[in-house]
Design a protein around this motif. Structure first.
Motif, PDB file in Angstrom:
ATOM      1  N   ASN A   1       0.825  -1.205   0.000  1.00 47.39           N
ATOM      2  CA  ASN A   1       0.000   0.000   0.000  1.00 47.39           C
ATOM      3  C   ASN A   1       0.851   1.242   0.000  1.00 47.39           C
ATOM      4  O   ASN A   1       0.637   2.174  -0.747  1.00 47.39           O
ATOM      5  CB  ASN A   1      -0.886   0.024   1.246  1.00 47.39           C
TER       6      ASN A   1
ATOM      7  N   ARG B   1     -12.233 -16.182   8.594  1.00 52.91           N
ATOM      8  CA  ARG B   1     -11.380 -15.348   7.767  1.00 52.91           C
ATOM      9  C   ARG B   1      -9.938 -15.474   8.225  1.00 52.91           C
ATOM     10  O   ARG B   1      -9.518 -14.855   9.186  1.00 52.91           O
ATOM     11  CB  ARG B   1     -11.842 -13.894   7.814  1.00 52.91           C
ATOM     12  N   GLU B   2      -9.218 -16.320   7.525  1.00 55.48           N
ATOM     13  CA  GLU B   2      -7.814 -16.526   7.877  1.00 55.48           C
ATOM     14  C   GLU B   2      -6.945 -15.396   7.374  1.00 55.48           C
ATOM     15  O   GLU B   2      -5.805 -15.282   7.777  1.00 55.48           O
ATOM     16  CB  GLU B   2      -7.320 -17.834   7.229  1.00 55.48           C
ATOM     17  N   GLY B   3      -7.471 -14.622   6.435  1.00 55.28           N
ATOM     18  CA  GLY B   3      -6.663 -13.562   5.855  1.00 55.28           C
ATOM     19  C   GLY B   3      -5.662 -14.096   4.858  1.00 55.28           C
ATOM     20  O   GLY B   3      -4.655 -13.466   4.583  1.00 55.28           O
ATOM     21  N   ARG B   4      -5.910 -15.255   4.325  1.00 57.58           N
ATOM     22  CA  ARG B   4      -5.067 -15.785   3.248  1.00 57.58           C
ATOM     23  C   ARG B   4      -5.905 -16.829   2.520  1.00 57.58           C
ATOM     24  O   ARG B   4      -6.885 -17.340   3.026  1.00 57.58           O
ATOM     25  CB  ARG B   4      -3.816 -16.449   3.791  1.00 57.58           C
TER      26      ARG B   4
ATOM     27  N   ARG C   1     -16.340   2.158   9.772  1.00 57.60           N
ATOM     28  CA  ARG C   1     -17.101   0.936   9.888  1.00 57.60           C
ATOM     29  C   ARG C   1     -16.229  -0.218   9.476  1.00 57.60           C
ATOM     30  O   ARG C   1     -15.430  -0.088   8.577  1.00 57.60           O
ATOM     31  CB  ARG C   1     -18.328   0.937   8.957  1.00 57.60           C
TER      32      ARG C   1
ATOM     33  N   ILE D   1      -1.874 -10.450   0.928  1.00 60.80           N
ATOM     34  CA  ILE D   1      -2.325 -11.564   1.765  1.00 60.80           C
ATOM     35  C   ILE D   1      -2.687 -12.811   0.962  1.00 60.80           C
ATOM     36  O   ILE D   1      -2.623 -13.916   1.464  1.00 60.80           O
ATOM     37  CB  ILE D   1      -3.553 -11.160   2.616  1.00 60.80           C
TER      38      ILE D   1
ATOM     39  N   PHE E   1     -11.359 -18.860   1.512  1.00 60.31           N
ATOM     40  CA  PHE E   1     -10.777 -17.533   1.724  1.00 60.31           C
ATOM     41  C   PHE E   1     -11.585 -16.714   2.707  1.00 60.31           C
ATOM     42  O   PHE E   1     -11.085 -16.236   3.712  1.00 60.31           O
ATOM     43  CB  PHE E   1     -10.664 -16.805   0.377  1.00 60.31           C
ATOM     44  N   THR E   2     -12.878 -16.592   2.421  1.00 57.67           N
ATOM     45  CA  THR E   2     -13.669 -15.726   3.288  1.00 57.67           C
ATOM     46  C   THR E   2     -14.876 -16.405   3.911  1.00 57.67           C
ATOM     47  O   THR E   2     -15.524 -15.820   4.764  1.00 57.67           O
ATOM     48  CB  THR E   2     -14.215 -14.525   2.500  1.00 57.67           C
TER      49      THR E   2
ATOM     50  N   PHE F   1     -17.004  -1.280  -1.427  1.00 56.99           N
ATOM     51  CA  PHE F   1     -17.842  -0.283  -0.783  1.00 56.99           C
ATOM     52  C   PHE F   1     -18.617   0.554  -1.777  1.00 56.99           C
ATOM     53  O   PHE F   1     -19.206   1.553  -1.421  1.00 56.99           O
ATOM     54  CB  PHE F   1     -16.966   0.654   0.061  1.00 56.99           C
TER      55      PHE F   1
ATOM     56  N   ASP G   1     -14.770  -2.848   7.599  1.00 61.03           N
ATOM     57  CA  ASP G   1     -13.593  -3.130   6.777  1.00 61.03           C
ATOM     58  C   ASP G   1     -13.014  -1.892   6.116  1.00 61.03           C
ATOM     59  O   ASP G   1     -12.395  -1.996   5.084  1.00 61.03           O
ATOM     60  CB  ASP G   1     -13.960  -4.113   5.647  1.00 61.03           C
ATOM     61  N   ILE G   2     -13.225  -0.743   6.693  1.00 61.91           N
ATOM     62  CA  ILE G   2     -12.822   0.462   5.987  1.00 61.91           C
ATOM     63  C   ILE G   2     -11.328   0.447   5.663  1.00 61.91           C
ATOM     64  O   ILE G   2     -10.518  -0.049   6.437  1.00 61.91           O
ATOM     65  CB  ILE G   2     -13.195   1.698   6.826  1.00 61.91           C
ATOM     66  N   ASP G   3     -11.002   0.948   4.496  1.00 63.77           N
ATOM     67  CA  ASP G   3      -9.625   0.840   4.007  1.00 63.77           C
ATOM     68  C   ASP G   3      -8.852   2.155   4.154  1.00 63.77           C
ATOM     69  O   ASP G   3      -7.879   2.384   3.442  1.00 63.77           O
ATOM     70  CB  ASP G   3      -9.621   0.391   2.548  1.00 63.77           C
TER      71      ASP G   3
ATOM     72  N   PHE H   1      -6.747   3.177   6.112  1.00 64.63           N
ATOM     73  CA  PHE H   1      -5.338   3.084   6.476  1.00 64.63           C
ATOM     74  C   PHE H   1      -4.430   3.118   5.248  1.00 64.63           C
ATOM     75  O   PHE H   1      -3.260   3.394   5.346  1.00 64.63           O
ATOM     76  CB  PHE H   1      -5.073   1.822   7.294  1.00 64.63           C
ATOM     77  N   LYS H   2      -5.023   2.825   4.075  1.00 63.86           N
ATOM     78  CA  LYS H   2      -4.202   2.818   2.873  1.00 63.86           C
ATOM     79  C   LYS H   2      -3.721   4.213   2.505  1.00 63.86           C
ATOM     80  O   LYS H   2      -2.792   4.356   1.715  1.00 63.86           O
ATOM     81  CB  LYS H   2      -4.975   2.204   1.710  1.00 63.86           C
TER      82      LYS H   2
ATOM     83  N   LEU I   1     -11.423  -3.861  11.034  1.00 67.02           N
ATOM     84  CA  LEU I   1     -10.725  -5.037  10.533  1.00 67.02           C
ATOM     85  C   LEU I   1     -10.247  -4.778   9.122  1.00 67.02           C
ATOM     86  O   LEU I   1     -10.893  -4.076   8.358  1.00 67.02           O
ATOM     87  CB  LEU I   1     -11.672  -6.238  10.494  1.00 67.02           C
ATOM     88  N   MET I   2      -9.131  -5.377   8.784  1.00 66.53           N
ATOM     89  CA  MET I   2      -8.669  -5.269   7.409  1.00 66.53           C
ATOM     90  C   MET I   2      -9.534  -6.182   6.564  1.00 66.53           C
ATOM     91  O   MET I   2      -9.811  -7.314   6.956  1.00 66.53           O
ATOM     92  CB  MET I   2      -7.218  -5.712   7.328  1.00 66.53           C
ATOM     93  N   GLU I   3      -9.863  -5.686   5.391  1.00 61.68           N
ATOM     94  CA  GLU I   3     -10.749  -6.424   4.482  1.00 61.68           C
ATOM     95  C   GLU I   3     -10.343  -7.882   4.349  1.00 61.68           C
ATOM     96  O   GLU I   3      -9.174  -8.183   4.148  1.00 61.68           O
ATOM     97  CB  GLU I   3     -10.651  -5.735   3.117  1.00 61.68           C
ATOM     98  N   TRP I   4     -11.304  -8.763   4.473  1.00 59.26           N
ATOM     99  CA  TRP I   4     -11.115 -10.193   4.258  1.00 59.26           C
ATOM    100  C   TRP I   4     -10.259 -10.869   5.316  1.00 59.26           C
ATOM    101  O   TRP I   4      -9.888 -12.026   5.176  1.00 59.26           O
ATOM    102  CB  TRP I   4     -10.501 -10.475   2.877  1.00 59.26           C
ATOM    103  N   THR I   5      -9.902 -10.171   6.325  1.00 63.16           N
ATOM    104  CA  THR I   5      -9.081 -10.806   7.358  1.00 63.16           C
ATOM    105  C   THR I   5      -9.678 -10.501   8.721  1.00 63.16           C
ATOM    106  O   THR I   5     -10.630  -9.734   8.833  1.00 63.16           O
ATOM    107  CB  THR I   5      -7.646 -10.272   7.349  1.00 63.16           C
ATOM    108  N   MET I   6      -9.117 -11.112   9.739  1.00 65.25           N
ATOM    109  CA  MET I   6      -9.499 -10.770  11.109  1.00 65.25           C
ATOM    110  C   MET I   6      -8.440  -9.856  11.711  1.00 65.25           C
ATOM    111  O   MET I   6      -8.361  -9.707  12.918  1.00 65.25           O
ATOM    112  CB  MET I   6      -9.610 -12.043  11.951  1.00 65.25           C
ATOM    113  N   ARG I   7      -7.647  -9.276  10.830  1.00 69.40           N
ATOM    114  CA  ARG I   7      -6.554  -8.436  11.314  1.00 69.40           C
ATOM    115  C   ARG I   7      -7.095  -7.083  11.736  1.00 69.40           C
ATOM    116  O   ARG I   7      -7.655  -6.343  10.950  1.00 69.40           O
ATOM    117  CB  ARG I   7      -5.522  -8.262  10.194  1.00 69.40           C
TER     118      ARG I   7
ATOM    119  N   PHE J   1      -8.289   1.508  -4.528  1.00 74.52           N
ATOM    120  CA  PHE J   1      -7.826   0.608  -3.479  1.00 74.52           C
ATOM    121  C   PHE J   1      -8.678  -0.661  -3.396  1.00 74.52           C
ATOM    122  O   PHE J   1      -8.636  -1.376  -2.414  1.00 74.52           O
ATOM    123  CB  PHE J   1      -7.862   1.332  -2.128  1.00 74.52           C
TER     124      PHE J   1
END
Lengths: 514, 424, 441
Positions: free
Chosen positions: A5, C328-331, B285, A454, C323-324, A110, B287-289, B291-292, B312-318, A170
């Motif tokens: 990013n 959600r493993e994030g990979r 909200r 990822i 994947f999702t 989004f 998965d907002i991005d 941070f990019k 959370l980061m999109e698609w992850t639990m991060r 993005f």
């Protein structure tokens, strides 16, 4: 290590910083340059470059300047501050062009339900451009030279479109597409470059194809269309004759354009392509004959039974947008060829049709079923090869032919000097199922690195670079290019097991051909 | 800043005294002794002594000696912070808005002062509110109010605190913004033309006047003289151009509301080369991005109004702590509660505290509830921190304000305690 | 036209004729029952897991074949690969496998120097026996252990033929997952000209159960929740166990008793971590049946270690990565590889045709190989893995002496979409030749 990013938003700044810290640009390029922003360079070093024109340069380097391919070759001089991508042992291909792609690519997750104005309407919609408010007639001048149209509204740098404003740079889906080799996509009727992290210059062309309808289930529609073409062709003849006559006789009356369908006229003038969604053999025959009669090149989307009437389509110099795996059962009661065939692409190509390849699902499926969606574009080309298409043409079917349909083949689709630097750096034959895209470059910027995202970074992770290989951080040295030039053999494709696939004999190992 | 001075009487504070709705009032001049003062400027003062006169802070420092005769309120067991400022709210306002370009609309016109809600908010520690008008597009201008007031006059601290503009990634947003600035340009052209016309009329009159004088001398017959043109009066700008002129002049800051990282880049394009004060409002909200573009926002040192929420980061639990990331990148975060209701405003500091636990700097977090929102409202000259000259809006806690076990013991607005409790 | 082809055509044209020639009655007969005793052969032997006539036919009619190729993947346990290789086929079975030898007299030689040869693929989760989407689910009762798909089979339907032309030679044609127990499937061969008699490998083939992720009817009645579904399954199985132990004959439980007696395998559609674990706990833990987890999608791979520890094979697909969905493993997780890494025995892949077209079974291996799996293991997952997990590896799944001659000749790596099938041999007969019949896929 910087994340992707930050990387791509900083790459330009970084290059600028380095360049401005180095000697002034004027020292190399002359005084004019020092007034503008410094040039941004990126070099893909030491890879086997599959240009898409039939040429393969092994262990070569490609240099991009301000997003355009500046040089491809050996022993290139890399200006100070050039960002380097180490492609030793890897292959370089042109970025792929995906037709009819899901809007999620550039509108992101989004996106509000954005409905973009469809300029090319069905028969009963008004012919007004939602973007500029002009009528079709105003945009397509009645001048004989269609070139005027194309420079105005199509395929030029600085082209403006609704997509420019709604582009989500993005989008996670965009990153997935880049990671699978796709760099340009058709969104609705606009060609959009997947410029990650930027919002400028993303639309490349718009509305290069006009949808027409030709179907056996609507005979009056067919008759109607035939009439429109006839009238338009007649008008064209009269116009040409008048233009000769009026040079001598100023009083000669200009032929009336009343009742002439402007879209059809644009097609005859070569300003747009006529696109038919058609699968039935009889319809395809009808379209081919219409095209042959009025001298235009039809684009046929679907074209399932194209192989049955390939010769006619070839004579019409048609384009076909096909999915090699589409299935339509053969009707046994008919005596002639019908139904689908895996050999469709091959047969059409041999007859002279230009075939663009699309997958069955032009969206991105994240539910777990793999190999059937937009991310599997190379796999889809593989199925065309299964049906007998040669590898080079199959690759063209996912690069330069869709680019041509979108009117942007002067910018993308192959790696040639002057074109956009959109390249994939893969760890093997792009058409082989074990190959991964390691890096993706769009307009001279590194926008995807497999190990930084990822999705695939845990899958066959890239091994640490050899000590011997060129350190990308170093200033480019002449020696590196020499080494690369010296190695003439095919770099070894990673073989995960002893029983791995044999390397398919390369069709492209021929001399440069047209 | 460490001040070690003896305190003496009046310190030339500003005239306005903030009125109170409190049952308990305090002397005109008194001193407060507290265990710790979190000033929200990054400074934490142990054993702080704060001298308050006519509702303003006149002195603040550590272990200061207090002159005999000044009443002292000694609560060395408590921690004080500035009153919380919620700069982006619709509390107490009920109208719904349309969609369109109406930058002249003032939120203050909706304000109805005597609502229990404002009193509750005050007791919850929210001493200042920034209320924005409803609707999409360009709904209008916000008003900054004190929650401790019974009349409109008492409550309204500043009208036109900021202009709210909602920007999305699409061409209609862009057209909306371009259109507004175009109106300013048109207006300027109109003024130019009018000025030219006026100058011409002055020129003509002068000429005529000279001629007249000459004629007089020559004894010629005089025509009645037109009156001399007055000073040039520029035509009034319309309801759109007016506010945007103020924007370009730096008088009216803009709050752009966006939803994702891509919107930010499109916004920059929309703003182009124009220079004016603006900040961001981004609802956080899921998965907002955002941070990019944290780096880019940080580089510009923008202010971002947002909820104290982990995403959370999109698609992850991060997990991402975007307020923390933005702060570290150089941006200024102004918090608002997780929801625009009393319950959320009561729990506001706890939600912020959670983010502190997850890495956000505590000083930045406190400033995000006080000084930064005050700056957003353009009131940082009088609110938002415990500094000399500012209003005495104080919150008294029996511990670290970000700990859930801590209670808000008392609230002081304009030097007066709110509620029944009287601290001694 | 070769003798073999002539014979095949005759066989396809009229089995009753052939039978009449052989002096047998009108009913399909069992292969191992001497011709003369057929009239007295119990029906059990006809339908009950005994191999019927197709091999017998082959024994009489097919020409012996010799296949020589560039790469021979036997898929046998010892990982025997021959470069080049040769197969000798006669009487419907494999006679020789190995390096090229001199072709014996009377053998028709199929010589493909560049080609790869592999066993025909085995798909344990397929619904194309009906020819379309119909006739797959009968959803009046929640448990239907007595149902069978044998009557829904439309032999020689277009999908079956196309599957055959893409190398899928054995399929388990099962009912759908609309009910908890939907019935029994039939193991059959895909042939160019098929009849029930000449394709059936084993009937009943195995029971089909849908544990979760579809049979929930949400109607508010029993079976709307996992609790209800599980009870439905346990209740009927307990009764079957009782019947088995007491020796009592109950026609409604007859097939289920065979499952509980470990005579027949059961294929269980399930997904998700909890679904997969629950399935194994019930069908292996509680009932110790010959069960196979089918699908195991989404985050089912979280239970892979448990499944492996219980020794239950997994038949994975059509989803082969996660994947999702679920977690959600994030990979991107290659779920195929997750099961293999956990050590589940006899891992196999499926298409759930027509969800994925049956002819694209190979592609399931391809996409998993793309995400890092070993191509050879993927080939195993298409051949010996499914055969062994369903107990039919004595007949199919690898090219070994004595097994059925189901052989596919490929133009290259079978997992590479660019390759195509050149020749398909099933039960020793050439069913399809691309050069002659055109390329069907």
């Amino acid at each position: 290590m910087r994340t992707m990013n930050q990387r791509f938003t900083k790459a330009a700044l970084g290059a600028v910083a380095i360049l401005s810290a180095a000697l002034p640009a004027s020292a190399f390029f002359g005084d004019d340059e020092s007034e503008q922003d410094p040039d941004v360079y990126l070099a893909i070093v030491g890879g086997d470059i599959y240009t898409g024109t039939g040429e393969i340069l092994r262990g070569a380097t490609m240099l991009s300047k301000n997003g355009k391919i500046d040089e491809i070759g050996y022993d290139l001089y890399l200006p100070e501050g050039t960002e380097e991508v180490d492609a030793h042992g890897l292959r370089v291909y042109p970025g792929l062009v995906a037709l009819k792609a899901t809007s999620r690519l550039t509108q992101g997750t989004f996106a509000p339900g954005l409905k973009l104005h469809e300029f090319v309407p069905e028969v009963d919609h008004p012919d007004i451009c939602g973007d500029c408010g002009k009528s079709f007639e105003e945009i397509v001048p009645s001048a004989v030279d269609p070139g005027e149209y194309s420079t105005e509204h199509l395929a030029t740098d600085g082209f403006k479109s609704d997509f420019d404003e709604s582009f989500d740079p993005f989008s996670g889906y965009m990153v997935m597409a880049l990671g699978n080799g796709i760099t340009t996509v058709q969104q609705s009727s606009t060609a959009v470059k997947l410029k990650r992290g930027e919002v400028d210059g993303v639309s490349l062309s718009e509305k290069t194809m006009t949808s027409m309808s030709w179907s056996g289930s609507n005979p009056s529609g067919k008759a109607d269309l035939r009439e429109k073409f006839r009238d338009a062709a007649r008008y064209q003849d009269e116009l040409r004759r008048w233009e000769e006559v009026v040079k001598k006789d100023k009083e000669a009356k200009e032929p009336s354009k009343k009742g002439i369908d402007s879209r059809v006229l644009a097609i005859l003038q070569g300003a747009t392509l006529a696109k038919f969604s058609s699968n039935d053999r009889d319809d395809l025959l009808g379209i081919a004959r219409l095209a042959q009669k009025y001298h235009f090149r039809p684009v046929i989307e679907g074209c399932v039974e194209g192989w049955c009437v390939a010769d006619e389509l070839g004579r019409a110099s048609a384009y076909a947008i096909i999915n090699p795996r589409v299935r339509r059962d053969r009707q046994e009661n008919l005596t002639h060829d019908n139904g689908s065939s895996i050999e469709n692409a091959a047969i059409l190509t041999r007859a002279g049709v230009q075939v663009a390849i699309t997958p069955g699902n032009t969206s991105i499926d994240m539910g777990g079923i793999s190999g059937r969606d937009l991310l599997s574009l190379p796999l889809e080309a593989g199925f065309a090869i299964r049906g007998g298409l040669d590898e080079r043409t199959a690759l063209e079917g996912i690069t330069v032919i869709p680019a041509r349909l979108l009117g942007i083949d002067h910018r993308v689709g192959s790696l040639e000097i002057g074109k956009d630097c959109d390249a994939l750096i893969t760890d093997g034959d792009l058409l082989h199922y074990q190959t991964f895209v390691q890096y993706t470059v769009v307009e001279g910027k590194l926008v995807y690195d497999k190990q930084e995202e990822i999705f695939y970074k845990n899958i066959r992770p890239r091994p640490e670079p050899d000590v011997a290989a060129t350190d990308p951080g170093e200033a480019p040295a002449e020696g590196a290019s020499e080494e690369a030039a010296a190695s003439e053999e095919t770099p070894e494709v990673e073989a995960p097991s002893e029983d791995a696939v044999e390397e398919v004999v390369e069709v492209e190992d021929e001399t440069v051909e047209d | 800043m460490k001040m070690r001075k003896l305190l003496f009487g009046l310190a030339g504070a500003l005239a306005l005294a903030a009125p109170s709705i409190a049952a308990t009032s305090t002397p005109e001049l008194f001193a407060l002794k507290v265990g710790r003062a979190e000033t929200a400027t990054g400074e934490s003062i142990e054993h702080a002594v704060i001298l308050i006169e006519n509702g303003k802070i006149v002195t603040i420092g550590q272990d200061l000696e207090i002159e005999r005769g000044i009443p002292v309120i000694d609560r060395s067991d408590l921690v004080v912070t500035p009153g919380f400022v919620n700069c982006y709210s619709r509390a107490g306002l009920s109208s719904s808005g349309a969609s369109g370009t109406q930058p002249s609309v003032q939120a203050s016109t909706e304000l109805y002062p005597r609502q229990e809600l404002f009193g509750d908010l005050l007791k919850a520690g929210v001493t200042t509110l920034g209320l924005y008008p409803p609707g999409n597009g360009i709904p209008g201008q916000a008003v900054a109010i004190s929650t401790a007031g019974t009349t409109l006059e008492d409550m309204i601290l500043k009208e036109g605190a900021y202009l709210k503009i909602l920007m999305a990634s699409n061409s209609s947003s862009r057209k909306m913004l371009d259109g507004a600035f175009e109106k300013v340009e048109k207006y300027n052209e109109t003024v130019e033309k009018a000025r030219e016309k006026w100058e011409k009329s002055v020129e003509d009159w002068d000429k005529e006047h000279k001629q007249r004088k000459k004629d007089e001398k020559d004894g010629k017959e005089l025509k009645p003289e037109d009156p001399k043109p007055g000073d040039f009066v520029a035509p009034e700008p319309d309801a759109v151009a007016g506010p945007f002129i103020k924007v370009l002049d730096g008088e009216l800051p803009v709050l752009f509301s966006i939803r994702k990282a891509g919107d930010y880049l499109h916004l920059l394009k929309g703003i182009g080369e124009r220079e004016f004060n603006w900040s961001l409002r981004v609802p956080l909200r899921n998965d907002i991005d955002l941070f990019k573009v944290a780096d880019q926002i940080g580089e510009k040192e923008l202010r971002v109004v947002m909820e104290p929420r982990l995403t959370l980061m999109e698609w992850t639990m991060r997990e991402r702590n975007i307020p923390d990331e933005l702060t570290r990148a150089g941006a200024h975060v102004a918090f608002i509660p997780n929801g625009d209701d009393l319950d959320n405003m009561k729990k506001w500091r706890l939600h912020v505290g959670h983010l502190v636990k997850r890495g956000m700097d505590a000083d930045a977090a406190l400033a995000a509830m006080t000084l930064e929102p005050a700056r957003e409202l353009g009131l940082d000259d009088r609110l938002g921190s415990l500094e000399v000259g500012k209003d005495a809006n104080l919150l008294f806690f029996d511990g670290d304000p970000f700990q859930p076990s801590t209670k808000l013991v008392s609230v002081m607005s304009g030097g007066n305690f709110v509620g029944d409790e009287e601290l001694r | 036209m070769t003798l073999a082809r002539l014979m095949t055509r005759l066989a396809g044209a009229s089995i009753p004729t052939a039978l009449a020639v052989l002096g047998l009655g009108g009913v399909a007969s069992a292969a191992f029952v001497p011709a003369g005793d057929l009239a007295e052969a119990p029906l059990d032997d006809v339908y009950g897991g005994v191999r019927p006539i197709r091999i017998e036919q082959a024994a009489f009619e097919s020409t012996p074949l010799a296949i020589r190729c560039g790469r021979l993947l036997t898929m046998s346990g010892e990982r025997a690969i021959f470069d080049p290789g040769m197969l000798l086929i006669s009487k419907g079975r494999i006679e020789y496998v190995g390096a090229p030898i001199e072709v014996p007299d009377g053998y028709q030689l199929v010589d493909r120097e560049e080609a790869w040869v592999a066993p025909g693929f085995v798909d344990l989760h397929s619904h194309i026996q009906t020819g379309g989407w119909g006739d797959i689910n009968d959803m009046v009762m929640p448990t239907n252990a007595q149902f069978s798909t044998r009557s829904t089979i439309v032999p020689s339907n277009a999908s079956m033929r196309r599957a055959m032309a893409a190398g899928v030679t054995t399929q388990l044609g099962i009912p759908g997952s609309g009910t908890s127990i939907s019935g029994f499937g039939v193991l059959y061969k895909s042939k160019a000209k098929a009849t029930y008699e000449n394709i059936v490998l084993q009937d009943p083939g195995g029971m089909k159960v849908a544990q979760t992720h579809n049979p929930e009817r949400g109607a508010g009645d029993l079976g709307a929740t996992r609790a209800g579904l599980s009870w439905l399954l346990e209740e009927i199985n307990d009764r079957a166990v009782d019947a088995r132990d007491s020796g009592r004959f109950d026609p409604a439980l007859e097939n289920l008793v065979r499952i509980q007696a470990r005579e027949l395998p059961v294929l269980i559609h399930c997904a998700g971590n909890d679904g997969v674990a629950g399935t194994v706990r019930m069908w292996k833990g509680r009932y110790d049946t010959r069960c196979v987890v089918s699908h195991g999608s989404f985050d089912g791979w979280y239970a892979a270690d448990y499944v492996a520890s219980m020794g239950v094979p997994v038949n994975h697909g059509p989803r082969t990565y996660n994947f999702t969905l679920g977690i959600r493993e994030g990979r991107i997780v290659n779920t195929t590889q997750a099961y293999i890494d956990a050590g589940v025995p006899d891992f196999s892949l499926n298409t759930d045709a027509p969800v994925i077209p049956a002819e694209e079974l190979f592609l399931q291996g391809t996409v998993s190989a793309h995400l890092g799996s070993d191509p050879y293991q993927m080939m195993q997952a298409l051949t010996l893995g499914p055969a062994r997990s369903f107990g039919i590896d004595a007949h199919v799944g690898s090219l070994e002496v004595g097994k059925d001659a189901d052989v596919v000749i490929w133009s290259g790596d079978p997992l590479d979409p660019r390759s195509h099938v050149e020749v398909v041999v099933v039960d020793g007969d050439i069913q399809y030749q691309a050069s002659h019949d055109g390329q069907w896929f």
